[in-house]
Design a protein around this motif. Structure first.
Motif, PDB file in Angstrom:
ATOM      1  N   ASP A 203     -14.178   3.693  -1.117  1.00  0.00           N
ATOM      2  CA  ASP A 203     -13.966   2.898   0.097  1.00  0.00           C
ATOM      3  C   ASP A 203     -15.151   2.005   0.411  1.00  0.00           C
ATOM      4  O   ASP A 203     -15.144   1.277   1.398  1.00  0.00           O
TER       5      ASP A 203
ATOM      6  N   ASN B  83      -3.711   6.842  -1.332  1.00  0.00           N
ATOM      7  CA  ASN B  83      -3.723   7.123   0.103  1.00  0.00           C
ATOM      8  C   ASN B  83      -4.545   6.056   0.821  1.00  0.00           C
ATOM      9  O   ASN B  83      -5.772   6.050   0.705  1.00  0.00           O
TER      10      ASN B  83
ATOM     11  N   LYS C 113      -6.497   3.937   3.669  1.00  0.00           N
ATOM     12  CA  LYS C 113      -7.261   4.232   4.887  1.00  0.00           C
ATOM     13  C   LYS C 113      -7.284   2.953   5.712  1.00  0.00           C
ATOM     14  O   LYS C 113      -6.884   1.899   5.229  1.00  0.00           O
ATOM     15  N   ASP C 114      -7.806   3.084   6.910  1.00  0.00           N
ATOM     16  CA  ASP C 114      -7.846   1.895   7.770  1.00  0.00           C
ATOM     17  C   ASP C 114      -9.117   1.094   7.470  1.00  0.00           C
ATOM     18  O   ASP C 114     -10.044   1.048   8.268  1.00  0.00           O
TER      19      ASP C 114
ATOM     20  N   SER D  16      -8.283  -0.849   1.450  1.00  0.00           N
ATOM     21  CA  SER D  16      -6.931  -0.284   1.443  1.00  0.00           C
ATOM     22  C   SER D  16      -5.902  -1.334   1.861  1.00  0.00           C
ATOM     23  O   SER D  16      -4.835  -1.464   1.257  1.00  0.00           O
TER      24      SER D  16
END
Lengths: 441, 156
Positions: free
Chosen positions: B35, B130, B132-133, B137
């Motif tokens: 991330d 998956n 994420k904010d 993503s």
């Protein structure tokens, strides 16, 4: 116009640039032109230390003047802290993309150009433009104000810089323009490569280190009369080197008697994870063949820009008794003078090695950069990284044949270093003295 | 069928393997992501069957000079916007704009370019990951929508 005063800008410049500045400053002194060093955000000691390494007379520094420009440091730290805090707390980056909603008919990105692709992805360029302004402009205008004050105070005839990437340098150049001070670019490293063809022209005059460099500067739409082909001052530094003297100096600094075969390993800068990875791998591969071998000394040379990051954690694996990590600030040319072979990834050090006649193994590695056509001259042996172990074993067993293309070597040196005559710094000083007259490339 | 799993850690790796096993899916490709920049990393490449981004035409993005190679193009995009917003001459000067081009290219555009190369060439039909904010993503999801790729979640 008679030139009296030249201001050299230093901001995270590597030691190569500082050495170049100092060699030129020494020549300017002979022409009765004063040099001043504006050391932005760094300790002035860097320049003093480099002068000492070059055996330049420190006595003239007070009269030359050396200024430090560290006022931006607290602001820089505060700004960086606020930036990180906002980033962590609000994750503002997420607003840069607004995910396309499912009910919107998707346009095919297949033949889209980059602009269209941004639209398709709903990427918000407004967001990054406004955000950059909010975060950078206050600092920028502050730098410009301070730089303008300095320019008015020092009143230089020319400002010389090496790297345009830092906003402190660019703000200084902007202030120089506004105060009608002309700007000279003494580019970092080998000088602009092809990748720089599209950046804006920020200087009035460009010092070119080689015919190859001239070609690339011309791509910036710089007129011929503003490009000065001088050669590279670094070559002056090594012109009179004596191996004996370097051996003595080396023994003193590193406590290493040089009575073994010396293999110089030139690392890439430890500024990016990708480079750290290949550096670590290289040391490991060499260790597997030469580690603890009493007949060889392996000199692991940190990249000259590493003194800025101080990053050497990745070289813990240089753990063998015959491996010596050489500081980033130590002269690379001096090491070449006492080395039998060099092993490296493709970088400008292959030109220095050719100049000093050192046999070189270059490991092929694509770092997405566009390098000059060094390989086409056949002056070094280029191998795939998968063949490194085999090659090192052959070297150890004296079975390896290095390329010795003498005629090509001459052409290679002329194309990438222009002249090797101990006069490059003098030519630059003369250019500075007579920029108005112009010396065509 | 091009099925990709984008995993961040060993936990997601285990979930991915479970999904693969349960659905008896052969020919799937696992790649690792992060991330934080440079996002497309090989941090899980030491795990069995996790591929490297280099095998899918993405070089180590920490070394990319995308902004420099595409200077004019990026300048063209951001300058248009900047002209509307940057009112004073000092901010509109090339001395300031160079910083903006670098920022836009190095912080955002090079990842867009890299993901576009990946999606265009490998045409993933399903991507398991998956979100994420965060920027990365959202970018991946946008690419999936633009290329008509289905989305699967890494859940047991």
């Amino acid at each position: 116009m008679s030139v009296k005063n030249v201001l050299f800008l230093v901001r995270r410049s590597d030691k190569i640039s500082i050495r170049r500045y100092l060699l030129v400053a020494r020549q300017l002194e002979k022409l009765n032109i004063k040099s001043c060093f504006m050391n932005i955000s760094e300790s002035p000691d860097v320049i003093k230390e480099t002068a000492k390494e070059l055996n330049l007379d420190m006595g003239y520094f007070p009269e030359y003047g050396m200024d430090s420009y560290r006022i931006c440091r607290p602001l820089e730290l505060l700004n960086s802290f606020i930036y990180r805090l906002k980033r962590t707390l609000f994750a503002r980056d997420r607003y840069a993309v607004k995910v396309i909603s499912n009910d919107v008919e998707s346009i095919s990105p297949d033949n889209a150009n980059f602009s269209e692709l941004l639209e398709i992805l709903n990427f918000d360029t407004d967001f990054i433009v406004t955000r950059y302004y909010e975060e950078s402009y206050p600092r920028w205008s502050f730098y410009v104000k301070r730089a303008s004050d300095k320019v008015k105070q020092i009143k230089p005839d020319y400002i010389v810089y090496d790297l345009e990437m830092h906003s402190e340098i660019r703000s200084f150049l902007y202030a120089a323009k506004k105060n009608s001070v002309r700007i000279i670019s003494m580019q970092h490293g080998e000088g602009f490569g092809i990748e720089y063809a599209n950046i804006p022209r920020l200087a009035d005059y460009y010092i070119a280190y080689s015919p190859w460099n001239v070609e690339n500067i011309k791509m910036l739409q710089v007129e011929d009369k503003n490009i000065f082909l001088t050669g590279m001052p670094d070559t002056d530094e090594i012109y009179d080197y004596s191996s004996e003297k370097i051996r003595e100096e080396f023994l003193l600094r590193y406590n290493l008697p040089l009575n073994k075969k010396m293999i110089l390993v030139a690392l890439r800068p430890a500024s990016a994870d990708g480079y750290i990875k290949i550096n670590t791998q290289l040391i490991e591969d060499i260790g597997a063949v030469f580690g603890n071998n009493p007949s060889y000394e392996i000199l692991i040379k940190l990249h000259n820009s590493d003194y800025i990051t101080g990053n050497r954690f990745c070289y813990k694996n240089a753990r063998y008794s015959n491996f010596k990590v050489i500081d980033s600030d130590y002269s690379f040319s001096k090491l070449l003078k006492i080395s039998d072979y060099m092993i490296t990834h493709l970088s400008s050090c292959v030109v220095d090695a050719a100049l000093m006649g050192v046999s070189t193994i270059v490991i092929d590695f694509d770092d997405s950069g566009i390098v000059p056509d060094w390989n086409s001259y056949g002056v070094f042996n280029k191998i795939a990284s998968s063949r490194l172990a085999e090659t090192l074993t052959d070297i150890k067993n004296n079975r390896y044949s290095f390329k010795t293309a003498n005629e090509a070597r001459e052409r290679f040196i002329t194309r990438f270093r222009f002249k090797y005559d101990n006069n490059a710094a003098r030519r630059i000083a003369e250019v500075i003295q007579s920029c108005d007259v112009g010396v065509k490339a | 069928m091009n099925t990709f799993f984008l995993i961040r850690n060993e936990k997601e790796y285990r979930i991915a393997n479970n999904i693969i096993e349960k659905r008896n899916q052969g020919g799937v490709i696992m790649l690792s992501i992060s991330d934080i920049r440079p996002y497309l990393t090989n941090q899980c490449a030491y795990l069995k069957n996790v591929s490297q981004w280099e095998d899918f035409d993405i070089i180590d993005l920490s070394l990319s000079r995308f902004w420099l190679k595409n200077y004019k193009q990026i300048e063209g995009i951001v300058q248009k916007k900047a002209e509307g917003f940057y009112q004073n001459e000092m901010a509109r000067s090339p001395y300031f704009i160079l910083g903006l081009v670098w920022h836009a290219g190095d912080t955002y555009y090079k990842y867009i370019d890299a993901l576009n190369i990946f999606f265009k060439k490998h045409r993933p039909q399903i991507v398991y990951f998956n979100p994420k904010d965060n920027f990365f993503s959202k970018l991946v999801i946008s690419f999936m929508k633009a290329y008509g790729t289905k989305h699967g979640f890494l859940t047991l």
